[in-house]
Design a protein around this motif. Structure first.
Motif, PDB file in Angstrom:
ATOM      1  N   UNK A   2       0.796  -1.228   0.000  1.00  0.00           N
ATOM      2  CA  UNK A   2       0.000   0.000   0.000  1.00  0.00           C
ATOM      3  C   UNK A   2       0.831   1.283   0.000  1.00  0.00           C
ATOM      4  N   UNK A   3       2.095   1.206   0.407  1.00  0.00           N
ATOM      5  CA  UNK A   3       2.929   2.407   0.364  1.00  0.00           C
ATOM      6  C   UNK A   3       3.344   2.751  -1.064  1.00  0.00           C
ATOM      7  N   UNK A   4       3.207   1.795  -1.987  1.00  0.00           N
ATOM      8  CA  UNK A   4       3.523   2.026  -3.396  1.00  0.00           C
ATOM      9  C   UNK A   4       2.240   2.280  -4.184  1.00  0.00           C
ATOM     10  N   UNK A   5       1.255   1.391  -4.026  1.00  0.00           N
ATOM     11  CA  UNK A   5      -0.028   1.534  -4.716  1.00  0.00           C
ATOM     12  C   UNK A   5      -1.082   0.714  -3.989  1.00  0.00           C
ATOM     13  N   UNK A   6      -2.258   1.274  -3.878  1.00  0.00           N
ATOM     14  CA  UNK A   6      -3.382   0.558  -3.258  1.00  0.00           C
ATOM     15  C   UNK A   6      -4.011  -0.435  -4.227  1.00  0.00           C
ATOM     16  N   UNK A   7      -3.827  -0.208  -5.531  1.00  0.00           N
ATOM     17  CA  UNK A   7      -4.535  -1.018  -6.518  1.00  0.00           C
ATOM     18  C   UNK A   7      -3.631  -1.868  -7.400  1.00  0.00           C
ATOM     19  N   UNK A   8      -2.431  -1.414  -7.668  1.00  0.00           N
ATOM     20  CA  UNK A   8      -1.546  -2.139  -8.581  1.00  0.00           C
ATOM     21  C   UNK A   8      -0.563  -3.007  -7.808  1.00  0.00           C
ATOM     22  N   UNK A   9      -0.253  -4.133  -8.401  1.00  0.00           N
ATOM     23  CA  UNK A   9       0.693  -5.088  -7.826  1.00  0.00           C
ATOM     24  C   UNK A   9       2.080  -4.815  -8.393  1.00  0.00           C
ATOM     25  N   UNK A  10       3.092  -5.378  -7.767  1.00  0.00           N
ATOM     26  CA  UNK A  10       4.486  -5.278  -8.206  1.00  0.00           C
ATOM     27  C   UNK A  10       4.982  -6.670  -8.555  1.00  0.00           C
TER      28      UNK A  10
END
Length: 149
Positions: free
Chosen positions: A74-82
């Motif tokens: 969540x610190x990178x994106x709430x919706x997109x995965x890495x």
């Protein structure tokens, strides 16, 4: 919480095939798996570092039962995965979590399963929706330049 998603190969039944390996079972025993999709096991970890470490611990087993594995922090994106390599790069300080990544793998969701991963270039490097009308929904995974090419 940071989530880890393991997508099973077409001929695999998760978690049965993954948990059949005793060491993988022990590595996952402290987590409460959920199944956002029929062919994918998702567990919550406390941090990006823990997520990458878990995937590293499971590497041998993932090579046998997984089609893909990725992380959502969540610190990178709430919706997109890495993707796993991108998560590792961010954990190791090799990237800026605020930087928008314009290389993606977009999965379709059909009949409750992740299907048909397709590489997509995002033109403006902003988060957004990636409609694939032939599918019920989509799942966006940011990938590294090396994975894309």
């Amino acid at each position: 919480m940071t989530e880890v998603c393991i997508v099973g190969k077409d001929d695999v039944t998760l978690p049965d095939d993954l948990y059949a390996y005793e060491t993988a079972y022990r590595a996952l025993a402290t987590y409460d798996p959920t199944f956002l999709w029929e062919n994918a096991l998702v567990v919550e970890t406390i941090s990006l570092g823990t997520a990458v470490s878990l995937l590293n611990d499971l590497d041998w087993y993932l090579a046998r039962v997984a089609a893909d594995a990725f992380v959502r922090d969540p610190s990178v994106s709430e919706t997109e995965w890495l993707s796993r390599p991108l998560a590792r790069k961010l954990r190791d300080g090799g990237g800026d979590p605020e930087e928008r990544v314009n290389r993606l793998t977009v999965y379709g969701v059909a009949d409750g399963r992740l299907v048909d991963p397709t590489m997509v270039l995002r033109g403006d490097a902003q988060e957004g929706t990636y409609e694939r009308p032939e599918y019920d929904d989509t799942v966006v995974v940011r990938v590294t330049k090396e994975e894309f090419f």
